[in-house]
Design a protein around this motif. Structure first.
Motif, PDB file in Angstrom:
ATOM      1  N   UNK A  75       1.046  -1.322  -0.075  1.00 15.23           N
ATOM      2  CA  UNK A  75       0.117   0.077  -0.222  1.00 15.23           C
ATOM      3  C   UNK A  75       0.935   1.032  -0.278  1.00 15.23           C
ATOM      4  N   UNK A  76       2.083   1.527   0.924  1.00 11.14           N
ATOM      5  CA  UNK A  76       2.834   2.191   0.925  1.00 11.14           C
ATOM      6  C   UNK A  76       3.980   2.498  -0.089  1.00 11.14           C
ATOM      7  N   UNK A  77       4.102   1.795  -1.147  1.00 13.13           N
ATOM      8  CA  UNK A  77       5.562   1.736  -2.040  1.00 13.13           C
ATOM      9  C   UNK A  77       3.842   2.022  -3.317  1.00 13.13           C
ATOM     10  N   UNK A  78       3.027   1.704  -3.483  1.00 11.59           N
ATOM     11  CA  UNK A  78       1.653   2.519  -4.368  1.00 11.59           C
ATOM     12  C   UNK A  78       1.330   3.612  -4.164  1.00 11.59           C
ATOM     13  N   UNK A  79       0.889   3.974  -2.486  1.00 16.78           N
ATOM     14  CA  UNK A  79       1.307   5.612  -3.043  1.00 16.78           C
ATOM     15  C   UNK A  79       2.244   6.482  -2.897  1.00 16.78           C
ATOM     16  N   UNK A  80       3.266   5.935  -3.027  1.00 13.13           N
ATOM     17  CA  UNK A  80       4.535   6.819  -2.928  1.00 13.13           C
ATOM     18  C   UNK A  80       4.712   6.595  -5.288  1.00 13.13           C
ATOM     19  N   UNK A  81       5.044   5.635  -5.155  1.00 15.35           N
ATOM     20  CA  UNK A  81       4.540   6.024  -7.073  1.00 15.35           C
ATOM     21  C   UNK A  81       4.087   6.669  -7.345  1.00 15.35           C
ATOM     22  N   UNK A  82       2.036   6.840  -6.952  1.00 13.89           N
ATOM     23  CA  UNK A  82       1.297   7.510  -7.429  1.00 13.89           C
ATOM     24  C   UNK A  82       1.592   9.177  -7.459  1.00 13.89           C
ATOM     25  N   UNK A 133      15.102  -4.994 -22.890  1.00  6.54           N
ATOM     26  CA  UNK A 133      15.769  -4.714 -21.508  1.00  6.54           C
ATOM     27  C   UNK A 133      15.680  -5.841 -20.731  1.00  6.54           C
ATOM     28  N   UNK A 134      17.097  -6.289 -20.675  1.00  5.83           N
ATOM     29  CA  UNK A 134      18.021  -7.149 -19.787  1.00  5.83           C
ATOM     30  C   UNK A 134      18.249  -7.063 -18.353  1.00  5.83           C
ATOM     31  N   UNK A 135      17.423  -7.225 -17.090  1.00  4.51           N
ATOM     32  CA  UNK A 135      17.494  -6.635 -15.561  1.00  4.51           C
ATOM     33  C   UNK A 135      17.257  -5.769 -14.995  1.00  4.51           C
ATOM     34  N   UNK A 136      16.330  -5.115 -16.212  1.00  4.30           N
ATOM     35  CA  UNK A 136      15.641  -4.624 -15.872  1.00  4.30           C
ATOM     36  C   UNK A 136      14.578  -4.229 -14.585  1.00  4.30           C
ATOM     37  N   UNK A 137      15.441  -3.286 -13.918  1.00  4.82           N
ATOM     38  CA  UNK A 137      13.718  -3.310 -12.641  1.00  4.82           C
ATOM     39  C   UNK A 137      12.482  -3.156 -12.598  1.00  4.82           C
ATOM     40  N   UNK A 138      11.686  -3.855 -11.910  1.00  7.91           N
ATOM     41  CA  UNK A 138      10.304  -3.872 -12.794  1.00  7.91           C
ATOM     42  C   UNK A 138       9.127  -4.221 -11.256  1.00  7.91           C
ATOM     43  N   UNK A 139       9.679  -4.525 -10.084  1.00 12.55           N
ATOM     44  CA  UNK A 139       8.385  -4.800  -9.547  1.00 12.55           C
ATOM     45  C   UNK A 139       8.713  -4.288  -7.416  1.00 12.55           C
ATOM     46  N   UNK A 140       8.304  -4.402  -6.976  1.00  9.18           N
ATOM     47  CA  UNK A 140       8.248  -3.510  -5.989  1.00  9.18           C
ATOM     48  C   UNK A 140       9.452  -4.089  -5.061  1.00  9.18           C
ATOM     49  N   UNK A 141       9.568  -5.520  -4.933  1.00  7.22           N
ATOM     50  CA  UNK A 141      10.475  -5.736  -4.299  1.00  7.22           C
ATOM     51  C   UNK A 141      12.356  -5.071  -5.089  1.00  7.22           C
ATOM     52  N   UNK A 142      12.373  -5.062  -6.177  1.00  2.15           N
ATOM     53  CA  UNK A 142      13.607  -4.604  -6.858  1.00  2.15           C
ATOM     54  C   UNK A 142      14.182  -3.312  -6.483  1.00  2.15           C
ATOM     55  N   UNK A 143      12.744  -2.255  -6.172  1.00  2.00           N
ATOM     56  CA  UNK A 143      13.013  -0.952  -5.700  1.00  2.00           C
ATOM     57  C   UNK A 143      13.164  -0.609  -4.812  1.00  2.00           C
ATOM     58  N   UNK A 170      14.835  -2.693  -2.704  1.00  2.67           N
ATOM     59  CA  UNK A 170      16.258  -3.758  -2.127  1.00  2.67           C
ATOM     60  C   UNK A 170      16.921  -2.334  -2.982  1.00  2.67           C
ATOM     61  N   UNK A 171      17.075  -1.196  -4.138  1.00  4.86           N
ATOM     62  CA  UNK A 171      17.782  -0.653  -4.507  1.00  4.86           C
ATOM     63  C   UNK A 171      17.232   1.077  -3.558  1.00  4.86           C
ATOM     64  N   UNK A 172      16.350   1.157  -2.735  1.00  9.49           N
ATOM     65  CA  UNK A 172      16.383   2.170  -1.764  1.00  9.49           C
ATOM     66  C   UNK A 172      15.588   2.668  -1.642  1.00  9.49           C
ATOM     67  N   UNK A 173      14.365   2.425  -3.775  1.00  7.06           N
ATOM     68  CA  UNK A 173      13.652   3.288  -3.503  1.00  7.06           C
ATOM     69  C   UNK A 173      12.272   3.199  -2.920  1.00  7.06           C
ATOM     70  N   UNK A 174      11.351   3.851  -2.575  1.00  9.81           N
ATOM     71  CA  UNK A 174       9.813   3.477  -1.976  1.00  9.81           C
ATOM     72  C   UNK A 174       8.568   3.790  -3.561  1.00  9.81           C
ATOM     73  N   UNK A 175       9.152   3.699  -4.431  1.00 11.27           N
ATOM     74  CA  UNK A 175       8.230   3.592  -5.160  1.00 11.27           C
ATOM     75  C   UNK A 175       9.013   3.524  -6.330  1.00 11.27           C
ATOM     76  N   UNK A 176       8.156   3.439  -8.101  1.00 10.95           N
ATOM     77  CA  UNK A 176       8.054   3.115  -9.255  1.00 10.95           C
ATOM     78  C   UNK A 176       7.875   3.923 -10.078  1.00 10.95           C
ATOM     79  N   UNK A 177       7.881   5.077  -9.495  1.00  8.78           N
ATOM     80  CA  UNK A 177       7.099   7.047 -10.426  1.00  8.78           C
ATOM     81  C   UNK A 177       7.138   6.587 -11.763  1.00  8.78           C
ATOM     82  N   UNK A 178       8.819   6.488 -12.231  1.00  8.73           N
ATOM     83  CA  UNK A 178       9.810   7.059 -13.524  1.00  8.73           C
ATOM     84  C   UNK A 178       8.984   5.821 -14.416  1.00  8.73           C
TER      85      UNK A 178
END
Length: 371
Positions: A133-140, A283-293, A295-303
């Motif tokens: 829920x927090x991840x989706x909210x940050x993304x939006x 795209x090979x190895x690209x980050x595409x889900x919540x766990x990926x982001x 792990x990178x210390x990002x709380x969302x994936x807006x971009x």
């Protein structure tokens, strides 16, 4: 437990220097899969973490990987060893303390056991809905703030490499990138795509015998060898033009271009390829889900959401492709191939008098010995 230490607050920098049998001292909360895998491949003797190795906030797999590889993992949370130990210092574990060669007790340490990892995983499972829920909210929220950047075009750069009507392969150092790159070896040979390495993805291409055409990133994890391999360099800058990574490229005396863009470097690479007419973007190895982001210390994936919405069907995500196809020996094909190979031998036997004479003599020899 004793050995020489290699120290760095950033795991990716530590991995460039550490050698087999040494002890890694790092600061990495919730050790991620890539870091753990690379530490295991480096054959470290042990890992001392000055941040919690697994917090239970999400399903972090790094600690579990190290446990499976039988690499001791210790948390040292009462003292910052990063500023007290230097590369090459001899340290030992004694009575729950790490001590230096001079006998100075540095700090108490706690071994991260498999039982503790399971407890934290169970906690992460219970927290999954809240984390999502927090991840989706940050993304939006950030998508709303940043959407104008993605509606307009990126600055055009005077590159020698032309992307229009070409296949473009973008390589990122994500999960299973090594296996995935080997799995699409035939694709690279057949289609000769433009090869773009995102930071350390350039080194992945070189390790597999491919020279990148472009390297894009903030220059924090790509090697000097890759930067000097002859590829065109694009330094990913902040939207306001600041580019901390440019100084490193300048020190190497390598020409580069600046690309101001929000989001991650892999997003910028995809967007640039799209806007310059790439026919297909793989795209090979690209980050595409919540766990990926996470792990990178990002709380969302807006971009990432906005970029993928924009480039649409031109994007082919090859992440994990190696898991779809495992080469197996097909005995049916083997038998058919063996049968086909036997026909020339049979034909030669029937046609050639010399071969027929050889088999006749061989038969007489066998018959004589039996009798």
């Amino acid at each position: 437990m004793r050995g020489y230490a290699v120290v760095d607050a950033r795991t990716k920098n530590l991995l460039k220097r550490i050698r087999p049998g040494q002890i890694a001292i790092l600061r990495h909360e919730d050790i991620d899969e890539m870091a753990a895998t690379d530490l295991a491949m480096a054959k470290v003797k042990a890992v001392i973490n000055t941040a919690p190795s697994i917090t239970g906030s999400y399903l972090s797999v790094g600690a579990k990987i190290l446990a499976q590889r039988r690499i001791p993992l210790y948390d040292c949370l009462t003292r910052d060893l990063i500023n007290e130990v230097q590369d090459g210092d001899w340290i030992e574990l004694e009575d729950g303390y790490f001590i230096t060669a001079d006998g100075i007790r540095l700090c108490p340490v706690t071994e991260v056991t498999e039982q503790e990892i399971e407890v934290k995983w169970e906690l992460a499972r219970r927290n999954l809905e809240t984390s999502l829920e927090q991840f989706i909210q940050n993304t939006l929220t950030y998508a709303q703030q940043e959407k104008d950047y993605y509606i307009s075009a990126l600055p055009s750069l005077p590159l020698r490499v032309k992307l229009a009507r070409r296949h473009v392969l973008i390589v990122v150092r994500g999960k299973r990138y090594r296996e995935d790159l080997k799995a699409i070896h035939s694709y690279i040979q057949d289609y000769q795509p433009i090869l773009i390495g995102v930071d350390g993805g350039a080194d992945a291409l070189l390790e597999n015998g491919w020279k990148p055409d472009l390297i894009i990133g903030d220059m924090d994890s790509v090697s000097d060898q890759a930067l000097c391999c002859g590829a065109e360099i694009i330094v990913h800058a902040y939207p306001d033009g600041r580019a901390p990574g440019k100084s490193r490229v300048d020190q190497l005396g390598v020409a580069c271009h600046l690309l101001p863009a929000p989001g991650t470097s892999e997003d910028a690479a995809m967007l640039y390829a799209y806007e310059h007419g790439a026919e297909w973007i793989v795209a090979l190895g690209a980050h595409s889900n919540m766990i990926d982001f996470l792990e990178k210390g990002r709380k969302g994936m807006a971009s990432t959401v906005l970029v993928r919405m924009k480039i649409g069907t031109r994007l082919i995500d090859a992440k994990g492709v190696s898991m779809l196809y495992q080469k197996r020996v097909r005995w049916k094909n083997f038998i058919l191939l063996s049968t086909a190979a036997s026909f020339p031998i049979i034909a030669a036997t029937l046609i050639s008098p010399a071969v027929r004479q050889f088999w006749h003599l061989l038969w007489l020899q066998i018959k004589y010995n039996v009798m």
